[in-house]
Design a protein around this motif. Sequence first.
Motif, PDB file in Angstrom:
ATOM      1  N   LEU B  30      -8.076 -34.548   1.107  1.00 33.16           N
ATOM      2  CA  LEU B  30      -7.869 -33.380   1.967  1.00 33.16           C
ATOM      3  C   LEU B  30      -8.690 -33.555   3.241  1.00 33.16           C
ATOM      4  O   LEU B  30      -9.474 -34.490   3.367  1.00 33.16           O
ATOM      5  N   LYS B  31      -8.495 -32.629   4.172  1.00 35.24           N
ATOM      6  CA  LYS B  31      -9.331 -32.670   5.383  1.00 35.24           C
ATOM      7  C   LYS B  31      -9.598 -31.236   5.838  1.00 35.24           C
ATOM      8  O   LYS B  31      -9.057 -30.779   6.825  1.00 35.24           O
ATOM      9  N   ILE B  41     -15.499 -38.006   3.215  1.00 32.93           N
ATOM     10  CA  ILE B  41     -14.045 -37.990   3.367  1.00 32.93           C
ATOM     11  C   ILE B  41     -13.510 -39.424   3.248  1.00 32.93           C
ATOM     12  O   ILE B  41     -12.623 -39.718   2.476  1.00 32.93           O
TER      13      ILE B  41
HETATM   14  S1  SF4 Z   1     -14.637 -32.731   0.335  1.00 30.32           S
HETATM   15 FE1  SF4 Z   1     -14.386 -31.646   2.188  1.00 30.32          FE
HETATM   16  S2  SF4 Z   1     -12.332 -32.198   2.808  1.00 30.32           S
HETATM   17 FE2  SF4 Z   1     -12.472 -32.752   0.690  1.00 30.32          FE
HETATM   18  S3  SF4 Z   1     -11.717 -30.984  -0.380  1.00 30.32           S
HETATM   19 FE3  SF4 Z   1     -13.904 -30.737  -0.250  1.00 30.32          FE
HETATM   20  S4  SF4 Z   1     -14.156 -29.515   1.582  1.00 30.32           S
HETATM   21 FE4  SF4 Z   1     -12.132 -30.340   1.664  1.00 30.32          FE
END
Ligand code: SF4
Lengths: 673, 252
Positions: B30-31, B41
């Motif tokens: 996800l982003k 990420i």
């Molecule tokens: S790590 Fe960051 S980008 Fe990934 S789901 Fe969690 S909040 Fe969203």
Amino acid sequence: MKSKLKTTIKNIIGKKTICHLRFSKLIYRKKYSKDNKIIGRIKAFKNTKIYYDKNKGEELKKLFKGIDVITISKDKKFYNNFDFLKVNCFTNSIIDNMCIDYSIILDNSFEDLKKSLNKNDEKFYLTELKTIEGFELLIDRIVEKNKSNKNIVNNLQNMKSKKADSLYEALQRILFINMLLWQTNHKLNGLGRLDLILIKYYKKDIENKTLNENEAKKLIKEFLETLHDFYEMKSSALIGDTGQIIELGGESINGEYLCNELTYLFIELMEELKLPDPKVLLRVSKKTPRSLIEKSLKCIQTGIGCPLFANDDVIIEKLINFGYEKEDAYKYGTSACWEPYIIGKASDPNNIRWLSFMNPLNDLLENEDLNSFTNIQDFIEKYKEYLKKYLDNLINQINNMRFEKDPILSLFIDDCVKSSKDISEGGAKYNNFGLTSVGLANLVNSICNIEEFVFKNKEMSFDEFNKIRKNNFESNEKLLKRLKNSEEKYGKDSDKILELANDLIKYTTDVLKEKRNYLGGRYKFGLSAPSYIDASKNVPASFDGRKEGEPFAVHISSDVSNGYTELVEFASKLSYEENRFNGNVVDFFVSPNFISDNFDKFVDFLMLSIKVGFFEMQMNVVSSKQLIEARKNPEKFPNLVVRVWGFSSYFKDLPDDYKDYLIERALKSEGNS
Amino acid sequence: MKVIVSNIQRFCLHDGPGIRTTVFFKGCNLKCPWCSNPENIDFEVQEYFKDGEKNVYGKEISLENLEKEILKDKDYYEKEGGVTFSGGEPLLQFKNIEPLLKNLKEKDINICVETALTVSTEIIDIAIKYVDEFIIDIKILDENSSYKINGNVEFFYKNIEKLLKNNVNVTFRIPLVPEFTVTEENINKIYDFLKIYKPQKVEIFKIHRLGESKYKSLGKEMMEFKDISDDKILEIKEKIKKLNIEVDYIKI
Ligand code: SF4
């Protein structure tokens, strides 16, 4: 009137007197190994009125005849006065930083004490007799001045011929004898396991309805406040360093955990009073009830730095293995800070000197051809040679010291009376001397960095590395940062660090274990010392990324923010066997919100840490923000208390370098350095 | 087998029950623009610059060593505490770390995972076998805007169905971001979801900007968000409460 005058004098010259007493103590400490007599004279000269007699008992009697006696105002419950400008004479070191067994004076009258003296050794007998007569004489003088105060008169008169009969009486007796110790040059006077020795009086009073719980609480509160009187005059190295420690709780030889209403009450009162002194140590074990840990944590949350926890599950076994009798080991208290001490049975000067692990390292770096080392192991072996030389020398110095004859302590420490032998001549049952140590963390981190940079990565030759260090890392900021932030560090529970630390302290034991002190006892040491700032002044920069003159690491601590479990795991894997139990304190900062947001989990953490096996543990609960503000505007934070070493102090009273170091440590623990 | 973690943090008190060690895996599918761990990420070890100095996010670690690290605080886990896998999206690593999960299970270590649940069902099958506690973020359930975070609502629902059928322990967490999760459409979808699935407990939290310097170090910029008012938080809390679901406002 006179007492008012005295208070005014105290206020005007108070701090100066401390400075001057401290100053004379400093000369005294520096030179005692050369010429005791001169120093004794310097001290004598510096103070206003010195009492001297060839016979120590006579001398004390004269002192008690000469000290000021005051009339206690009606709203006060206890008699207590410290005429700090009048002292008896001494030319040797005083045995202090310890704790007499106050139950002796509760369960006995002066009459009983006299009877217990045997006449085998006439000189000893007469000295002790005169000392007790001195106590009686002082009581007569106090009674004379306080005739209309029935309580004071009764409580003090009864000391002569009766056992203590009530909580009120018991508390007055403790204060009376405690004050006599201060009056006779003894510093850092511990109070002992007051919850256990006072409970029978408390219970009796409650049963007989002579006191209700609330009145008892008020009484003990005033007792604590009275102990706090003359706070500055009682302080040793820094204001706050009084050594007035009360030990609570603890496991019994039958394996049950002892605590009672008074254990809780003392902690509750500490929380209410928020005073830096007196201070409380709680003996804990796996069997300590959760409610008592919760109560303690609430007290710790105020930031006053107490109670300090001492872990019976670890400590008692070490004491027994070293050679203290089992029954005695279970009754341990501590010296002024945290060094386990057998209450009422030992001369054990547990803080006789500190050793710095960094001194031999610096000698080595000065004197050896560094490029000739090809691996770290050879270097460590060489270090040990230097460490041995350093320790031999230190012990020689200590063995040249002599202690002053001490009829008061001899009266209250077993087996002096039984053997008709003064405590300074080895009359006590135990006579083991204790060292504290600093710089182990700095040494371990230095060795790791040498290994990494010189032998492993071969980034530079040992000589070059050493030149940069000697140059105080000037214009080598990047390297300095790397040295500070290296992966392997004291306080991390990696096998490598633990092996290295344990190897070095075991070697220290090997050197010390053959040595005997002049009373025939042995030497012990511990891994936490008060001197982390004093011992580091003028010490050149070190390979752990410490610049010249910067303080050494504090006790058993780490730089890792929130790394509490890691630190406790580390501490519990250090080896405290043999003679390595002379105080080993895990010390850390916690931000106030962290505890209040996670109270129950923090109690879990404390209870599990006891199981994991820390030796001792204390914490500062304060944020860097508050400390920084208090540094700038001390007048806004007159009551801010912090933990310094084995004592707490008002932040405003500390020297600037202590303040700054506390701020630095608080910042690090919050993850901002 | 080696995996890439950015941090292993001991003595975590907010990532599940008891005292825990949290492992942060690198890599997320996800982003979320509000993400507080932008360094997690990307799936690879990443260079970054801070105060003019070069450093890296992430470190390869063998499963063996990772297990060793996790077990270091075993004394503190007792019945409730344990390990929490976080990230990034930790479930994306679950195929790789299955041997580790197995070992931990055998040693009776409580396993918790913080996930957005946008993964294949195959992975969910593995997770069900080992995980004791799921902390699941409910982010965007509105199909029309889930693309904004690369989300996949269908996957999410499918996986939820599966988890709940298997009776696992779930805590739902809702990040309150006015522009994304608290839009009229989305928050209503979230209420609908809660109505149907009736979890025992929901945690709501405000996002923070503590990760901003990490964005900078990676040459990125963290988006600006509107602040959510206390009244709005209260309103959301009340609405969830009305559904007979316990709700906690937590500080992260
Ligand atoms: S790590 Fe960051 S980008 Fe990934 S789901 Fe969690 S909040 Fe969203």
